[in-house]
Design a protein around this motif. Structure first.
Motif, PDB file in Angstrom:
ATOM      1  N   ASP A 227       0.827  -1.205   0.000  1.00 62.08           N
ATOM      2  CA  ASP A 227       0.000   0.000   0.000  1.00 62.08           C
ATOM      3  C   ASP A 227       0.864   1.259   0.000  1.00 62.08           C
ATOM      4  O   ASP A 227       0.664   2.168  -0.815  1.00 62.08           O
ATOM      5  CB  ASP A 227      -0.935   0.001   1.216  1.00 62.08           C
ATOM      6  CG  ASP A 227      -1.935  -1.142   1.167  1.00 62.08           C
ATOM      7  OD1 ASP A 227      -2.264  -1.568   0.041  1.00 62.08           O
ATOM      8  OD2 ASP A 227      -2.366  -1.605   2.237  1.00 62.08           O
ATOM      9  N   ALA A 228       1.826   1.325   0.926  1.00 62.44           N
ATOM     10  CA  ALA A 228       2.697   2.495   0.992  1.00 62.44           C
ATOM     11  C   ALA A 228       3.552   2.615  -0.264  1.00 62.44           C
ATOM     12  O   ALA A 228       3.815   3.722  -0.747  1.00 62.44           O
ATOM     13  CB  ALA A 228       3.592   2.419   2.232  1.00 62.44           C
ATOM     14  N   SER A 229       3.996   1.476  -0.824  1.00 59.30           N
ATOM     15  CA  SER A 229       4.795   1.525  -2.053  1.00 59.30           C
ATOM     16  C   SER A 229       3.984   2.099  -3.211  1.00 59.30           C
ATOM     17  O   SER A 229       4.498   2.884  -4.018  1.00 59.30           O
ATOM     18  CB  SER A 229       5.284   0.125  -2.419  1.00 59.30           C
ATOM     19  OG  SER A 229       6.142  -0.390  -1.422  1.00 59.30           O
ATOM     20  N   ALA A 230       2.705   1.723  -3.299  1.00 62.62           N
ATOM     21  CA  ALA A 230       1.852   2.265  -4.355  1.00 62.62           C
ATOM     22  C   ALA A 230       1.675   3.767  -4.202  1.00 62.62           C
ATOM     23  O   ALA A 230       1.681   4.519  -5.190  1.00 62.62           O
ATOM     24  CB  ALA A 230       0.498   1.560  -4.338  1.00 62.62           C
ATOM     25  N   ILE A 231       1.527   4.247  -2.971  1.00 61.80           N
ATOM     26  CA  ILE A 231       1.389   5.692  -2.729  1.00 61.80           C
ATOM     27  C   ILE A 231       2.655   6.422  -3.144  1.00 61.80           C
ATOM     28  O   ILE A 231       2.610   7.477  -3.803  1.00 61.80           O
ATOM     29  CB  ILE A 231       1.064   5.941  -1.244  1.00 61.80           C
ATOM     30  CG1 ILE A 231      -0.313   5.372  -0.898  1.00 61.80           C
ATOM     31  CG2 ILE A 231       1.129   7.433  -0.922  1.00 61.80           C
ATOM     32  CD1 ILE A 231      -0.647   5.454   0.573  1.00 61.80           C
ATOM     33  N   GLU A 232       3.808   5.859  -2.791  1.00 62.46           N
ATOM     34  CA  GLU A 232       5.075   6.506  -3.123  1.00 62.46           C
ATOM     35  C   GLU A 232       5.312   6.510  -4.631  1.00 62.46           C
ATOM     36  O   GLU A 232       5.870   7.470  -5.175  1.00 62.46           O
ATOM     37  CB  GLU A 232       6.235   5.779  -2.416  1.00 62.46           C
ATOM     38  CG  GLU A 232       6.218   5.879  -0.899  1.00 62.46           C
ATOM     39  CD  GLU A 232       6.634   7.250  -0.404  1.00 62.46           C
ATOM     40  OE1 GLU A 232       7.396   7.929  -1.105  1.00 62.46           O
ATOM     41  OE2 GLU A 232       6.190   7.641   0.692  1.00 62.46           O
ATOM     42  N   ARG A 233       4.898   5.459  -5.335  1.00 62.85           N
ATOM     43  CA  ARG A 233       5.079   5.420  -6.788  1.00 62.85           C
ATOM     44  C   ARG A 233       4.241   6.489  -7.490  1.00 62.85           C
ATOM     45  O   ARG A 233       4.611   6.949  -8.570  1.00 62.85           O
ATOM     46  CB  ARG A 233       4.715   4.032  -7.324  1.00 62.85           C
ATOM     47  CG  ARG A 233       5.778   2.974  -7.096  1.00 62.85           C
ATOM     48  CD  ARG A 233       5.526   1.759  -7.973  1.00 62.85           C
ATOM     49  NE  ARG A 233       4.246   1.144  -7.666  1.00 62.85           N
ATOM     50  CZ  ARG A 233       4.074   0.166  -6.785  1.00 62.85           C
ATOM     51  NH1 ARG A 233       5.113  -0.304  -6.125  1.00 62.85           N
ATOM     52  NH2 ARG A 233       2.875  -0.358  -6.581  1.00 62.85           N
ATOM     53  N   GLU A 236       3.199  10.591  -4.195  1.00 59.70           N
ATOM     54  CA  GLU A 236       2.644  11.112  -2.954  1.00 59.70           C
ATOM     55  C   GLU A 236       3.501  10.636  -1.781  1.00 59.70           C
ATOM     56  O   GLU A 236       4.425   9.846  -1.942  1.00 59.70           O
ATOM     57  CB  GLU A 236       1.189  10.651  -2.808  1.00 59.70           C
ATOM     58  CG  GLU A 236       0.297  11.078  -3.976  1.00 59.70           C
ATOM     59  CD  GLU A 236      -1.092  10.495  -3.875  1.00 59.70           C
ATOM     60  OE1 GLU A 236      -1.386   9.855  -2.834  1.00 59.70           O
ATOM     61  OE2 GLU A 236      -1.880  10.657  -4.824  1.00 59.70           O
ATOM     62  N   TYR A 237       3.189  11.127  -0.593  1.00 59.43           N
ATOM     63  CA  TYR A 237       3.963  10.808   0.597  1.00 59.43           C
ATOM     64  C   TYR A 237       3.123   9.959   1.541  1.00 59.43           C
ATOM     65  O   TYR A 237       2.010  10.347   1.918  1.00 59.43           O
ATOM     66  CB  TYR A 237       4.433  12.072   1.305  1.00 59.43           C
ATOM     67  CG  TYR A 237       5.424  12.884   0.495  1.00 59.43           C
ATOM     68  CD1 TYR A 237       6.767  12.528   0.463  1.00 59.43           C
ATOM     69  CD2 TYR A 237       5.006  13.975  -0.246  1.00 59.43           C
ATOM     70  CE1 TYR A 237       7.679  13.254  -0.280  1.00 59.43           C
ATOM     71  CE2 TYR A 237       5.910  14.715  -1.010  1.00 59.43           C
ATOM     72  CZ  TYR A 237       7.243  14.345  -1.024  1.00 59.43           C
ATOM     73  OH  TYR A 237       8.131  15.062  -1.775  1.00 59.43           O
ATOM     74  N   SER A 238       3.650   8.809   1.908  1.00 55.39           N
ATOM     75  CA  SER A 238       2.979   7.940   2.864  1.00 55.39           C
ATOM     76  C   SER A 238       3.590   8.126   4.251  1.00 55.39           C
ATOM     77  O   SER A 238       4.699   8.661   4.394  1.00 55.39           O
ATOM     78  CB  SER A 238       3.106   6.476   2.434  1.00 55.39           C
ATOM     79  OG  SER A 238       4.466   6.073   2.454  1.00 55.39           O
ATOM     80  N   GLU A 239       2.866   7.667   5.259  1.00 52.50           N
ATOM     81  CA  GLU A 239       3.368   7.798   6.627  1.00 52.50           C
ATOM     82  C   GLU A 239       4.644   6.994   6.831  1.00 52.50           C
ATOM     83  O   GLU A 239       5.619   7.473   7.431  1.00 52.50           O
ATOM     84  CB  GLU A 239       2.284   7.334   7.605  1.00 52.50           C
ATOM     85  CG  GLU A 239       2.686   7.481   9.070  1.00 52.50           C
ATOM     86  CD  GLU A 239       1.590   7.021  10.018  1.00 52.50           C
ATOM     87  OE1 GLU A 239       1.856   6.943  11.226  1.00 52.50           O
ATOM     88  OE2 GLU A 239       0.465   6.755   9.534  1.00 52.50           O
ATOM     89  N   LEU A 240       4.666   5.765   6.308  1.00 55.77           N
ATOM     90  CA  LEU A 240       5.869   4.947   6.426  1.00 55.77           C
ATOM     91  C   LEU A 240       7.025   5.539   5.629  1.00 55.77           C
ATOM     92  O   LEU A 240       8.186   5.490   6.060  1.00 55.77           O
ATOM     93  CB  LEU A 240       5.584   3.523   5.942  1.00 55.77           C
ATOM     94  CG  LEU A 240       4.986   2.553   6.958  1.00 55.77           C
ATOM     95  CD1 LEU A 240       4.689   1.215   6.307  1.00 55.77           C
ATOM     96  CD2 LEU A 240       5.904   2.365   8.148  1.00 55.77           C
ATOM     97  N   GLY A 241       6.723   6.097   4.463  1.00 54.63           N
ATOM     98  CA  GLY A 241       7.770   6.727   3.666  1.00 54.63           C
ATOM     99  C   GLY A 241       8.403   7.905   4.382  1.00 54.63           C
ATOM    100  O   GLY A 241       9.626   8.077   4.359  1.00 54.63           O
ATOM    101  N   GLU A 242       7.576   8.736   5.038  1.00 54.53           N
ATOM    102  CA  GLU A 242       8.099   9.873   5.796  1.00 54.53           C
ATOM    103  C   GLU A 242       8.962   9.381   6.965  1.00 54.53           C
ATOM    104  O   GLU A 242      10.012   9.955   7.267  1.00 54.53           O
ATOM    105  CB  GLU A 242       6.940  10.729   6.312  1.00 54.53           C
ATOM    106  CG  GLU A 242       6.243  11.530   5.221  1.00 54.53           C
ATOM    107  CD  GLU A 242       7.142  12.614   4.650  1.00 54.53           C
ATOM    108  OE1 GLU A 242       8.091  13.039   5.344  1.00 54.53           O
ATOM    109  OE2 GLU A 242       6.921  13.019   3.505  1.00 54.53           O
TER     110      GLU A 242
END
Length: 527
Positions: A227-233, A236-242
Motif C-alpha cells: 500500500d505504501a509503495s503504491a502511494i510513493e510510486r 505522494e507521501y505515505s506515513e511509512l515513507g516519511e
C-alpha cells in the motif's frame, strides 16, 4: 550480497486464520478445511519451488501428507481463539543454487522439529520478479508436539515472555549459523549476521574497525509494504515513507559523526620511527581508506576500488593510484586454481590427469611466472578451457531442468483451462458473451503456449541431443589437454618441487606409471 532476514509469527482463530488455508497458499496446493467446509485452491499459484513436510522420527506416516497433517492439526484445537499454527520465515541467499537452498531450508526445519517436537511444512518461494533475489522459505509448524499416537501438548516455550524471547533469539542464531555454514560449503565469501546493527557496530568499534563501524552505524528502515509503495510510486507521501526518510536523515548524521571520529583518530596517530609525519599520514590513509565511503539515498555505500593482485609500479617505484587495465598473472593463476578446485571431481572422473597436475602445480606455487614468457597466454588458455569444460558438463542437466519446469507450467495452464470450462461453460450473469470469450481465449492461448514450450524443451533433451552434447564434452576434454597444459608442465619442470608440492601431487589422481596405458575416460555424467 546475502541479506539476513528471519521472522516468526502465529496464526490464530481469533483473527479468522486457518492453518489449512495457510498451508495451501504456501505450498500451492488444493486443501479442504473439514471444520468449515471451505476449499482452498492455490494450485495455479506461481513461485512455489518445492514444499515438503518434516516430522519427528517417531511420528506416524500420515503426517507427511499435508492434507492429513493440517486436518488433524485443526481438529486438535478445540477453542475458538486457539493459536493454530506458527510460521518461521527466513531469507535464502540468492548466491546458492536450488539444491543448496533446499538443503539449507531442510537443515533449519529439521533442527526446529528436533528441538520442539512439532510437525512442519517447509515451502521455498522464488523471487516475485525476473532476476530478483528475494528467495525465502516458509516453515509452517503445528503448535502441538506430534507423537506416535497423534498430537500431544502445546509448545508453550514459544508463546512469549522471557522464555519465548530467548527461544526466538536461538532461532535467529540458528538461521544465521546454518546459512553461513552452507555459504562456506559452497565456497562463497559472503556471510550473514543475526545481530542488530547496533551490536555489530559496537563489535566493529571494539575491534578497531572504524570503516565497518561507519557502515553499520545506521538505524534500520521499515518495510513499506504494497500500500505504501503504491502511494510513493504515485509521487505522494505515505506515513511509512516519511518515517523512513527521517531514519535515513538520522543515519546520515550518525555516519558523518563516525567519520569525524575516524579523521580525528587518524590525525593523532603516532609517527613510526624513521618516518616523517607526512609520510605516516599518507600510509595511514592508504591502509585505512582502501574502501571509499559515501552516503547516498539513505544508504552507506562502500565502493571497493579495482585493485591489482600484483601492483604495477610507476617510473619512480611507487604503486599508488596506478590503474589496472588487465588482470595480473597472479590473479589469473588464482582463478585457474579456483576453477580447477571446483571441477576437481569431474576432471578426475574423465581422467584429465595432466590438467589436474598443472592446476596442482599452480596451487602449490611450483610454477614461477617470471621463469616462462608464455606463462600468461598458457594460463589464459587453461582458464578458458576449464570454464568451457564446466559449462559443457551442466548443459544437458539444465535442459532436463527446463523440461521439468515446462511440465509444471503446462500442468498449471491445463488446470486453469479445465477449471474455467467446468465452472464457466457459458457466459454467466456477471459476464457478457464478449468478456466470457476473452477470458476463455486467454486460458486456451496460455495452454497452447505452454504446450509448445514443453514440446520445445523435450526436443532439446532427447537421447540424440544427449549424444551430441556428450560428443561436445569429449571435444572439450581434448581441447583442455593441449598446448596450454604442456607449456605449464614445461614451466613447472624448471622449478625444484618442494616437499609440500610433492605431497600436494599425491592428492590429485594422476597416473602412477607413465609406461602403463592411461585410464579410459568414462562416459560423461550428464544426469
Amino acid at each position: 550480497m546475502a541479506i539476513y532476514h528471519a521472522n516468526v509469527k502465529t496464526f490464530s482463530r481469533a483473527k479468522g486464520h486457518s492453518s489449512v488455508a495457510a498451508a495451501a497458499y504456501r505450498a500451492g496446493l488444493l486443501l479442504e478445511d473439514t471444520r468449515t467446509g471451505q476449499r482452498h485452491d492455490y494450485r495455479r499459484r506461481d513461485g512455489v519451488v518445492e514444499s515438503r513436510c518434516i516430522i519427528p522420527d517417531d511420528a506416524p506416516g500420515w503426517a507427511l501428507v499435508p492434507a492429513s497433517l493440517w486436518t488433524e492439526a485443526e481438529a486438535a484445537e478445540r477453542r475458538k481463539d486457539s493459536t493454530i499454527a506458527r510460521e518461521f520465515e527466513f531469507a535464502l541467499p540468492h548466491e546458492l543454487d536450488d539444491d543448496q537452498r533446499s538443503s539449507l531450508a531442510l537443515a533449519v526445519a529439521r533442527a526446529l522439529v528436533d528441538r520442539y517436537g512439532f510437525a512442519a511444512q517447509a515451502s521455498i518461494h522464488s523471487p516475485g520478479s525476473k532476476g530478483g533475489m528475494n528467495w525465502h522459505v516458509h516453515i509452517l509448524a503445528t503448535t502441538r508436539r506430534l507423537g506416535p499416537d497423534g498430537f500431544l501438548d502445546k509448545t508453550r516455550e514459544l508463546d512469549g515472555g522471557p522464555a519465548g524471547r530467548a527461544e526466538v533469539e536461538w532461532i535467529r542464531e540458528l538461521v544465521a549459523a546454518t546459512t553461513n555454514a552452507h555459504l562456506e560449503a559452497a565456497n562463497l565469501d559472503v556471510r550473514v549476521d543475526h545481530r542488530s546493527l547496533k551490536a555489530q557496530a559496537d563489535d566493529a568499534l571494539a575491534r578497531g574497525d572504524l570503516v565497518a563501524a561507519a557502515v553499520l552505524s545506521r538505524a534500520p528502515t521499515r518495510h513499506l509494504g504494497k500500500d505504501a509503495s503504491a502511494i510513493e510510486r504515485r509521487g505522494e507521501y505515505s506515513e511509512l515513507g516519511e518515517r523512513n526518510r527521517s531514519i535515513q536523515e538520522a543515519n546520515e548524521n550518525a555516519f558523518n559523526e563516525v567519520l569525524a571520529q575516524f579523521e580525528q583518530k587518524s590525525r593523532v596517530m603516532p609517527v613510526p620511527e624513521g618516518h616523517s609525519e607526512a609520510q605516516a599520514q599518507r600510509e595511514a590513509k592508504r591502509s585505512s581508506l582502501s574502501q571509499m565511503l559515501a552516503f547516498s539515498d539513505g544508504q552507506i555505500v562502500v565502493s571497493h576500488g579495482l585493485r591489482k593482485a600484483i601492483g604495477e609500479r610507476r617510473s619512480d617505484g611507487s604503486t599508488e593510484d596506478v590503474p589496472s587495465e588487465t588482470p595480473s598473472v597472479e590473479a589469473i593463476r588464482m582463478e585457474v586454481v579456483r576453477q580447477g578446485d571446483a571441477l576437481r571431481d569431474e576432471l578426475a572422473a574423465h581422467a584429465l590427469h595432466s590438467t589436474l597436475k598443472a592446476v596442482s602445480a599452480l596451487a602449490s606455487g611450483e610454477v614461477v611466472p617470471e621463469e616462462c614468457k608464455e606463462h600468461r597466454s598458457a594460463l589464459n588458455a587453461l582458464l578458458l578451457g576449464l570454464k568451457r569444460f564446466g559449462a559443457a558438463l551442466v548443459r544437458f542437466p539444465k535442459r532436463l531442468k527446463a523440461v521439468r519446469r515446462a511440465i509444471r507450467l503446462r500442468h498449471m495452464a491445463e488446470q486453469a483451462w479445465e477449471d474455467f470450462v467446468a465452472n464457466h461453460p457459458e457466459p454467466g450473469v456477471s459476464w457478457t458473451a464478449r468478456e466470457w470469450a476473452r477470458r476463455r481465449g486467454r486460458r486456451l492461448a496460455a495452454l497452447e503456449q505452454r504446450s509448445a514450450e514443453l514440446a520445445s524443451a523435450q526436443s532439446a533433451a532427447t537421447p540424440e541431443q544427449e549424444a551430441i552434447l556428450a560428443e561436445d564434452l569429449r571435444l572439450r576434454e581434448e581441447c583442455l589437454e593441449t598446448a596450454s597444459v604442456a607449456v605449464l608442465e614445461r614451466c613447472s619442470a624448471r622449478a625444484e618441487p618442494t616437499r609440500e608440492a610433492q605431497s600436494d601431487f599425491q592428492e590429485w589422481p594422476v597416473a602412477s606409471d607413465a609406461s602403463k596405458p592411461s585410464a579410459t575416460p568414462r562416459r560423461p555424467r550428464l544426469h
